[in-house]
Design an enzyme around this catalytic site. Structure first.
Site, PDB file in Angstrom:
ATOM      1  N   ASP A 167       0.831  -1.211   0.000  1.00  0.00           N
ATOM      2  CA  ASP A 167       0.000   0.000   0.000  1.00  0.00           C
ATOM      3  C   ASP A 167       0.866   1.262   0.000  1.00  0.00           C
ATOM      4  O   ASP A 167       1.975   1.262   0.530  1.00  0.00           O
ATOM      5  CB  ASP A 167      -0.910  -0.034   1.239  1.00  0.00           C
ATOM      6  N   ASN A 197     -11.116  -2.394  -5.187  1.00  0.00           N
ATOM      7  CA  ASN A 197     -10.361  -1.460  -6.039  1.00  0.00           C
ATOM      8  C   ASN A 197     -11.045  -1.217  -7.394  1.00  0.00           C
ATOM      9  O   ASN A 197     -10.732  -0.245  -8.089  1.00  0.00           O
ATOM     10  CB  ASN A 197      -8.923  -1.950  -6.274  1.00  0.00           C
TER      11      ASN A 197
HETATM   12  C1  IPE Z   1      -5.541  -2.666  -0.227  1.00  0.00           C
HETATM   13  O1  IPE Z   1      -5.153  -1.345  -0.425  1.00  0.00           O
HETATM   14  C2  IPE Z   1      -5.507  -3.389  -1.534  1.00  0.00           C
HETATM   15  C3  IPE Z   1      -4.200  -3.535  -2.150  1.00  0.00           C
HETATM   16  C4  IPE Z   1      -3.067  -3.222  -1.613  1.00  0.00           C
HETATM   17  C5  IPE Z   1      -4.214  -4.109  -3.459  1.00  0.00           C
HETATM   18  P1  IPE Z   1      -6.224  -0.179  -0.528  1.00  0.00           P
HETATM   19  O2  IPE Z   1      -5.460   1.074  -0.665  1.00  0.00           O
HETATM   20  O3  IPE Z   1      -7.219  -0.482  -1.562  1.00  0.00           O
HETATM   21  O4  IPE Z   1      -6.915  -0.296   0.905  1.00  0.00           O
HETATM   22  P2  IPE Z   1      -7.919   0.698   1.654  1.00  0.00           P
HETATM   23  O5  IPE Z   1      -9.110   0.847   0.784  1.00  0.00           O
HETATM   24  O6  IPE Z   1      -7.220   1.987   1.870  1.00  0.00           O
HETATM   25  O7  IPE Z   1      -8.218   0.008   2.931  1.00  0.00           O
HETATM   26  C1  IPE Z   2      -1.551   0.339  -3.394  1.00  0.00           C
HETATM   27  O1  IPE Z   2      -1.363   1.701  -3.409  1.00  0.00           O
HETATM   28  C2  IPE Z   2      -1.816  -0.236  -4.773  1.00  0.00           C
HETATM   29  C3  IPE Z   2      -3.211  -0.643  -5.009  1.00  0.00           C
HETATM   30  C4  IPE Z   2      -4.180  -0.639  -4.122  1.00  0.00           C
HETATM   31  C5  IPE Z   2      -3.535  -1.087  -6.343  1.00  0.00           C
HETATM   32  P1  IPE Z   2      -2.563   2.726  -3.394  1.00  0.00           P
HETATM   33  O2  IPE Z   2      -2.961   3.009  -4.795  1.00  0.00           O
HETATM   34  O3  IPE Z   2      -3.665   2.226  -2.524  1.00  0.00           O
HETATM   35  O4  IPE Z   2      -1.900   3.993  -2.748  1.00  0.00           O
HETATM   36  P2  IPE Z   2      -2.498   4.970  -1.662  1.00  0.00           P
HETATM   37  O5  IPE Z   2      -2.993   4.123  -0.528  1.00  0.00           O
HETATM   38  O6  IPE Z   2      -3.594   5.723  -2.307  1.00  0.00           O
HETATM   39  O7  IPE Z   2      -1.357   5.828  -1.255  1.00  0.00           O
HETATM   40 MG    MG Z   3      -4.085   2.413  -0.554  1.00  0.00          MG
END
Ligand code: IPE
Ligand code: IPE
Ligand code: MG
Length: 246
Positions: A21, A69
């Site tokens: 993340d 997502n």
């Molecule tokens: C969790 O990350 C999913 C992945 C890392 C693929 P998110 O960024 O989607 O999680 P939330 O929604 O902030 O909990």
């Molecule tokens: C994790 O990074 C990757 C996916 C969930 C695909 P994020 O895209 O969630 O990055 P933040 O949490 O917005 O920084």
């Molecule tokens: Mg995230």
């Protein structure tokens, strides 16, 4: 002494899972688009895969895209699917050279056709590799996985393939996407968020949790070593007393 010298090869997690993340925030800090964060996150993926294989970790599972997502802006979802396809193409050789078997968990029917094809191709080509199993959680949601398991088991009971009394933890396990993987020993989440976000709820029942503020694109080999060293310092009691363990 190097950090990696502090790792005990006899006590590695058999199954390491990572919630990768912080790509978006990493890019934002640099005044760049989120896509830039995802592209750089891919470099950390390569590092994690290679380092785990080198260490001798047998199972690595990476949360790459959750069922939730799909609710992101279409532009970002499309970009992520393209990046996934590109990475699969370019990394296939590395997987082969390192004897790594690719596996996938999630609702793959949701993926664009081209991405799904690329994925199935890579899974097929690496199916006999044996050094490490790399599982990508794609379009993955733990509640969806459990719901699907309940449906399959209910159907089998209805059709007299199994009787109700046979339904136990092992039967449930067999109907999860992760049926051929051991329970998670260590779960890492980057970016400072302290939550599970619908990832492997059943499989982390007794996992050790490790949270770090490091954003995923900044996650380096040393950070991975730190997490494993922390894991190795913990006493896993599984409900027993400390005295029973020793
Ligand atoms: C969790 O990350 C999913 C992945 C890392 C693929 P998110 O960024 O989607 O999680 P939330 O929604 O902030 O909990
Ligand atoms: C994790 O990074 C990757 C996916 C969930 C695909 P994020 O895209 O969630 O990055 P933040 O949490 O917005 O920084
Ligand atoms: Mg995230």
């Amino acid at each position: 002494m190097k950090l990696s010298d502090h790792i005990n090869n006899e006590n590695l997690p058999k199954h390491l899972a990572i919630i990768m993340d912080g790509n978006g925030r990493w890019a934002k800090q640099k005044g760049m688009m989120r896509a830039f964060g995802h592209e750089n996150g891919a470099k950390s993926v390569r590092m994690a895969v290679e380092t785990c294989a080198k260490l001798g970790i047998e199972n690595l599972t990476l949360y790459a895209f959750s069922s939730e997502n799909w609710n992101r802006p279409k532009l970002e979802v499309d970009m992520l699917m393209k990046l996934l396809m590109k990475s699969l193409k370019s990394e296939l050789k590395t997987l082969q050279e390192n004897n790594i078997k690719l596996n996938c968990i999630g609702n793959l029917d949701m993926l664009p056709k081209g991405t799904k094809r690329e994925l199935e191709d890579a899974i097929e080509k690496t199916k006999n590799n044996s050094r490490m199993t790399l599982t990508l959680a794609l379009s993955y949601g733990s509640r969806e996985e459990l719901t699907s398991a309940v449906k399959q088991i209910a159907t089998k009971v209805k059709n007299n393939i199994i009787v109700i009394d046979e339904v136990d933890e092992s039967i449930i396990n067999q109907h999860l996407y992760t049926h051929n993987l051991p329970d998670v020993d260590l779960l890492i989440r980057t970016s400072g968020e302290h939550r599970i976000s619908n990832f492997l709820l059943w499989q982390i029942a007794y996992a050790e949790l490790y949270f770090t503020d490091v954003l995923w694109p900044d996650f380096k080999e040393e950070d991975l070593f730190q997490a494993i060293i922390s894991y190795q310092k913990r006493e896993r009691r599984f409900g027993k007393t400390s005295e029973q363990i020793k």
